[in-house]
Design an enzyme around this catalytic site. Structure first.
Site, mmCIF file in Angstrom:
data_model
loop_
_atom_site.group_PDB
_atom_site.id
_atom_site.type_symbol
_atom_site.label_atom_id
_atom_site.label_comp_id
_atom_site.label_asym_id
_atom_site.label_seq_id
_atom_site.Cartn_x
_atom_site.Cartn_y
_atom_site.Cartn_z
ATOM 1 N N HIS A 159 0.856 -1.195 0.000
ATOM 2 C CA HIS A 159 0.000 0.000 0.000
ATOM 3 C C HIS A 159 0.887 1.239 0.000
ATOM 4 O O HIS A 159 1.921 1.276 0.670
ATOM 5 C CB HIS A 159 -0.962 -0.003 1.188
ATOM 6 C CG HIS A 159 -0.305 0.133 2.532
ATOM 7 N ND1 HIS A 159 -0.057 1.348 3.128
ATOM 8 C CD2 HIS A 159 0.142 -0.805 3.403
ATOM 9 C CE1 HIS A 159 0.507 1.163 4.307
ATOM 10 N NE2 HIS A 159 0.648 -0.134 4.505
ATOM 11 N N ASP A 171 6.477 1.847 6.580
ATOM 12 C CA ASP A 171 5.061 1.494 6.468
ATOM 13 C C ASP A 171 4.357 2.438 5.501
ATOM 14 O O ASP A 171 3.800 3.448 5.907
ATOM 15 C CB ASP A 171 4.409 1.553 7.845
ATOM 16 C CG ASP A 171 2.962 1.106 7.833
ATOM 17 O OD1 ASP A 171 2.566 0.406 6.889
ATOM 18 O OD2 ASP A 171 2.231 1.475 8.777
ATOM 19 N N GLU A 205 -4.882 1.558 2.857
ATOM 20 C CA GLU A 205 -4.767 0.407 3.761
ATOM 21 C C GLU A 205 -4.851 0.846 5.212
ATOM 22 O O GLU A 205 -5.461 0.166 6.041
ATOM 23 C CB GLU A 205 -3.438 -0.308 3.507
ATOM 24 C CG GLU A 205 -3.260 -1.607 4.281
ATOM 25 C CD GLU A 205 -2.564 -1.451 5.635
ATOM 26 O OE1 GLU A 205 -2.442 -2.452 6.352
ATOM 27 O OE2 GLU A 205 -2.141 -0.324 5.974
ATOM 28 N N GLU A 206 -4.248 1.985 5.513
ATOM 29 C CA GLU A 206 -4.150 2.429 6.902
ATOM 30 C C GLU A 206 -5.501 2.670 7.575
ATOM 31 O O GLU A 206 -5.676 2.319 8.737
ATOM 32 C CB GLU A 206 -3.281 3.685 6.988
ATOM 33 C CG GLU A 206 -1.818 3.475 6.611
ATOM 34 C CD GLU A 206 -1.069 2.583 7.588
ATOM 35 O OE1 GLU A 206 -1.667 2.153 8.587
ATOM 36 O OE2 GLU A 206 0.111 2.307 7.336
ATOM 37 N N GLU A 231 4.676 -5.470 3.831
ATOM 38 C CA GLU A 231 4.128 -4.599 4.873
ATOM 39 C C GLU A 231 5.253 -4.100 5.762
ATOM 40 O O GLU A 231 6.386 -4.588 5.710
ATOM 41 C CB GLU A 231 3.090 -5.392 5.679
ATOM 42 C CG GLU A 231 2.298 -4.609 6.703
ATOM 43 C CD GLU A 231 1.625 -3.376 6.149
ATOM 44 O OE1 GLU A 231 2.281 -2.313 6.201
ATOM 45 O OE2 GLU A 231 0.483 -3.450 5.671
ATOM 46 N N HIS A 304 4.247 4.475 12.931
ATOM 47 C CA HIS A 304 3.174 5.469 12.823
ATOM 48 C C HIS A 304 3.555 6.805 13.456
ATOM 49 O O HIS A 304 2.682 7.542 13.925
ATOM 50 C CB HIS A 304 1.872 4.949 13.440
ATOM 51 C CG HIS A 304 1.174 3.939 12.579
ATOM 52 N ND1 HIS A 304 -0.032 3.356 12.948
ATOM 53 C CD2 HIS A 304 1.493 3.407 11.371
ATOM 54 C CE1 HIS A 304 -0.411 2.514 11.996
ATOM 55 N NE2 HIS A 304 0.503 2.525 11.026
#
Length: 1011
Positions: A159, A171, A205-206, A231, A304
């Protein structure tokens, strides 16, 4: 020359310490490091991969935050589309590829993991790379549901969106550029795959795996039978085989350059221990495809956050993912057999007809070798060990008993000159002590004491400094291992010193076998009932313990028969008694065996042998009896037995003892019969028990520690990681338990000092640092009707208050902290944000939303950001007992809106976005009890949402709907102007803290509506 493998303290200490250090140190280095770009990696570089190009692409797409609900997301998408076209053109592969620029797909469904009815409009990018065995032309236009297309294709997916608070280098930027490199590799002349490959770059995706759901509308979906999902759940480090669906697809990964991973991770997802998900969940659970999840997994503290950037990853990490992906895809696409073709075992025709998978067991060894075998084979192996192991050991013990050498579990026997009785019927026989049970209960007692020490340490850390494992996991490991080692050694060494036992090793092996057997029973049940393969550690362990215990039992064959030992012991006792009872009896009575084998004959002094001989000759003045005293009483039992030996027999015995080999003496006070026992086999037992178990247990322990040590800030259990390390420390040291009583004091005392130092450190050290920052979760809410705004920070109250204390706009305010509604075991601390209100439209160029300099936004400004219009309502009370209303929703500078309905009103029974596809049942039916939240995502920035909603109406109740429409803003790239509250928290947070998103929207603006 001393035997280097003798069962003596120096040798045991040396070899056990060397082996443990030689294994544990490399395991830690491998866990912390990333493999370099291998020289043989040039094979891939020469044939199509370009690491430099991939690194430059990564820098381009991670310059700014690019959440799906941000303008930067469109910029990244355009860049990726351009790069795809450039790669295909450079390889002259237009005829072998088709680019799909998806701007039409939409899905209305029950969102994965949230049970929220959701509408999403997709904008994925994907490339079909034709395989040699694929049909020619655009065959997907003629594809029918359930029809097998060729031999099935392979999907590689990543993604390209990030979360709103991260640059997304790991990510999932590295996964994204890896997909670009896969396109580059397989479109290069000479690299065409045997079966077609679909390279997918999915968006969103998140926020909840939305892009994968939208791909369910792709015409290529029926073609895909296997997949590789890329991922990132950390920031750089090694990429690990997160999970896999079955043994066959895992075999495609087995020959990668630097394999890393264990089936333990896959089982964690299967048992629900891991609450997060990846696109893998959609590919496998919803579409029925078979494949693998390859991901970065540590350090989670940077996950994140704004430290997920190229600065905190490396080219080596990127290369590892690229090389592993290339090898895996080559293997998957080259399989032209029937492994991935055929009817499904579940018979579900809505999913890919990709054959019958088999469960697998896999793990790596030192990050260089990959072990893979079938779960059914391990199940058969487990049953064999469970059944054959005990029977074999019982059989061997029976043979030992039949040989008359069963000293174990026998405390004494009565001996006569011609027989030995274990039942004690011969009352005239002398009782011979064997000490057979001596030392049997030491192991469980030591295990309880050492286990209590590490458990107590875990509870103490949980109470006093629960987050120390967040940044100092190796200090915790060192403390637990040192505590357990010292506690276990203290009991075992102390017991062995006070009551030495030659059967110590045998008894510990028996206990290890019993405990391992019980653990293997549970592992076998999990293998059979739940298809859980993580018990492979106990399968190997019990097999090793069985062999080591078998060696320990076989050692008993080297002992003299009990009857022979009893006779010898009785004779020596008689001789000793007679020597003490008869005057000058040493001249006529044979010496004991010890005396016979010594360099000094009985009655002969090494200093003056002639003088001693003369003194020993009796004369007429020699008294017939010695003076009364201890040992001078005549042993009547000896006389009753009438045992006599001639002088010639005595001399013959002495000569034999002097000329023959010396009898081995017992070790430091152990049972007298144990002298001849073979003990050098301990090194074989240790090698059977130790190295492989240390490798398996160490790798799993480090992998699990890296996965869970920083999850406490998310609301996960704070005690579980400490108990896990305590248990794994005990498992790691179990191979040492049969031999630890021979370890010298130096190692345990050193480890005691280590335990003390690390315990003090773990109790007093601050748990967070810039390298392992505490993570707080930000969300700002705005009432668009009144202009009131608040900031909500989720986390642990103790640290939240320290963070908020440095935020200028929160100074002087009373901070309210209540239990979080969305994160277990955390709190939400709230403060007024009137000084830092959000301005989502800042810099958008929309004149109607311009604010005069220095003027704060108010209800007039906020009221224009979101509007809800009731177009019409239709009553169907008579026929269906329901009402339907059409709502038109407009929101400014956002792609996502939520409708949250009041709990006092009726729930929503169904909804449909006008012009969209109908409900997708593959993800589940609409909730039977209705829904109170609907989430709507659009592809562009301007279109209105037109939604039909239906709710149930009771006979006499015609009450309408009430609720709040919520617009979500997620673009923090210009946060200093658009989201000053977020920017303020990021700027003024301590160096040991960082900020992440609490929800898809950093700012939530809500407005009441009524139908």
């Amino acid at each position: 020359m001393s035997n280097p493998f003798a069962f003596r303290s120096a040798q045991v200490t040396f070899w056990t310490t060397v082996v443990y250090l030689a294994l544990l140190v490399p395991l830690v280095v491998i866990n912390e490091g990333v493999p370099p770009v291998q020289p043989d990696g040039s094979l891939f570089l020469d044939r199509g991969l370009n690491l430099t190009e991939a690194w430059l692409d990564l820098g381009h797409i991670t310059e700014r935050f690019h959440h799906q609900n941000s303008r930067e997301n469109d910029v990244v998408r355009d860049y990726l589309r351009l790069r795809i076209e450039q790669i295909i053109a450079a390889n002259d592969a237009e005829a072998r590829t088709t680019v799909f620029n998806d701007l039409t797909s939409n899905v209305t469904y029950l969102a994965w993991g949230s049970a929220v009815p959701t509408h999403y409009q997709g904008n994925n990018l994907y490339v079909y790379i034709r395989g040699k065995d694929d049909d020619q032309g655009e065959w997907w236009h003629n594809a029918r549901a359930g029809k097998l297309i060729g031999k099935g294709g392979v999907l590689v997916n990543a993604h390209f969106d990030s979360v709103s608070t991260a640059y997304g280098a790991t990510d999932d930027g590295m996964g994204t550029v890896t997909v670009l490199q896969m396109i580059r590799y397989f479109t290069k002349p000479g690299n065409q795959p045997q079966r077609g490959i679909v390279a997918l770059l999915n968006n969103a995706e998140e926020p909840g795996l939305l892009g994968a759901a939208a791909f369910g509308k792709s015409p290529l979906l029926p073609f895909i039978h296997t997949f590789l999902n890329l991922e990132g759940a950390g920031a750089g480090s090694r990429c690990v085989l997160f999970r896999s669906t079955d043994r066959e697809v895992t075999s495609a990964f087995s020959n990668v350059q630097s394999p890393f991973g264990s089936v333990v991770g896959s089982d964690g997802f299967k048992m629900g221990l891991v609450r997060s998900g990846t696109d893998y969940s959609v590919w496998h659970d919803i579409y029925g495809q078979r494949g693998l999840d390859l991901a970065f997994y540590r350090p989670r503290a940077l996950y994140h956050t704004n430290q997920d950037d190229t600065k905190h990853t490396s080219r080596e990490s990127l290369w590892q993912m690229m090389a592993a992906s290339t090898t895996t895809l080559i293997n998957l696409s080259a399989d032209t057999g029937s492994d991935y073709i055929g009817d499904r075992p579940d018979g579900d025709r809505s999913k890919a007809p990709n054959g019958s998978p088999s469960d697998g067991v896999w793990f790596d060894l030192f990050g260089s070798t990959f072990v893979l075998f079938g779960l059914r084979g391990m199940f058969a192996w487990s049953l064999t060990v469970l059944i054959v192991g005990p029977l074999t050991l019982f059989g061997m013990m029976y043979l030992v008993h039949k040989q008359g050498k069963g000293y174990a579990f026998h405390t004494k026997l009565r001996a006569t000159s011609d027989s030995s009785s274990e039942d004690g019927d011969d009352e005239d026989g002398e009782v011979i002590r064997l000490g057979g049970w001596k030392g049997f209960f030491r192991f469980p007692f030591a295990l309880i004491v050492a286990g209590a020490l590490v458990t107590g340490a875990a509870l103490l850390l949980r109470k006093m400094n629960p987050f120390i494992i967040y940044s100092s996991e190796y200090a915790v490991w060192a403390m637990m291992i040192s505590l357990f080692y010292f506690g276990f050694w203290l009991i075992m060494r102390g017991s062995s010193y006070t009551r030495p036992s030659a059967l110590h090793r045998l008894y510990v092996h028996i206990w290890l076998f019993i405990l391992g057997w019980v653990a293997l029973v549970f592992a076998t049940v999990l293998e059979d009932r739940m298809r859980i393969a993580s018990g492979y550690i106990f399968v190997f362990w019990e097999s090793q313990v069985f062999l080591a215990t078998l060696v320990a039992v076989c050692e008993l064959f080297s002992l003299p028969r009990k009857i022979d030992f009893a006779r010898g012991a009785a004779e020596e006792a008689e001789v000793r008694d007679h020597l003490e009872a008869v005057p000058h009896s040493d001249a006529v009575i044979a010496p004991s065996l010890e005396e016979a084998t010594s360099p000094q004959r009985a009655g002969q002094s090494s200093n003056s042998p002639q003088e001693d001989d003369e003194d020993d000759v009796p004369d007429e003045e020699t008294p017939l009896f010695r003076k009364a005293g201890r040992g001078n009483k005549l042993d009547t039992s000896f006389l009753r037995r009438g045992y006599r030996r001639s002088v010639s027999a005595i001399m013959d015995s002495n000569n034999e003892a002097e000329d023959g080999p010396k009898r081995k003496q017992p070790f430091e006070g152990e049972q007298a019969w144990s002298g001849p026992m073979v003990t050098s086999t301990w090194i074989l037992q240790f090698l059977l028990l130790g190295p492989f178990m240390v490798i398996l247990g160490g790798q799993v322990g480090l992998l699990l520690t890296s996965a869970v040590n920083q999850t406490g800030v998310d609301g996960s259990s704070l005690l579980a990681p400490y108990l896990m390390i305590a248990a794994l420390s005990a498992i790691l040291l179990m191979p040492l338990s049969p031999f630890i009583h021979r370890v010298t004091k130096h190692v345990p005392l050193f480890l005691l000092a280590v335990a003390f130092a690390t315990l003090i450190y773990s109790l007093v050290a601050f748990p967070f640092s810039p390298r392992a920052p505490y993570k707080t979760f930000f969300r700002q809410t705005v009432d668009l009707d009144t202009g009131d705004t608040q900031v909500h920070l989720a986390g642990v109250e103790q640290y939240l208050r320290k963070i908020i204390a440095d935020v200028p706009s929160a100074l002087g305010q009373e901070i309210a902290c209540d239990a979080s509604s969305s994160r277990r075991d955390l709190v939400d601390c709230t403060y007024d944000a009137a000084q830092v209100p959000p301005i989502p439209t800042y810099g958008s160029g929309k004149k109607s939303f311009d604010l005069p300099p220095g003027v704060s936004p108010g209800p007039a400004y906020y009221g224009k950001l979101l509007t809800v219009t009731v177009v019409n309502t239709t009553a169907k009370i008579a026929t269906q007992g329901s009402k339907t209303a059409r709502l038109k929703i407009d929101a400014v500078d956002t792609r996502v809106v939520e409708l949250r309905f009041s709990k006092e009103g009726p729930p929503i029974r169904s909804f449909r976005v006008v012009g969209a596809d109908s409900w997708d049942d593959r993800f589940g039916a609409f909730p039977d009890d209705g829904a109170r939240v609907l989430r709507l995502w659009r592809r562009d920035w301007e279109s209105s949402f037109v939604v039909d909603i239906t709710w149930k109406v009771d006979g006499g109740n015609t009450r309408g709907l009430e609720g709040r429409a919520v617009a979500l803003w997620s673009d923090a790239n210009d946060a200093v102007n658009t989201m000053p509250a977020f920017r303020e928290v990021v700027r003024y947070a301590p160096a040991w803290a960082t900020v992440s998103k609490a929800a898809p929207g950093l700012v939530e603006g809500s407005k009441a509506f009524k139908v």
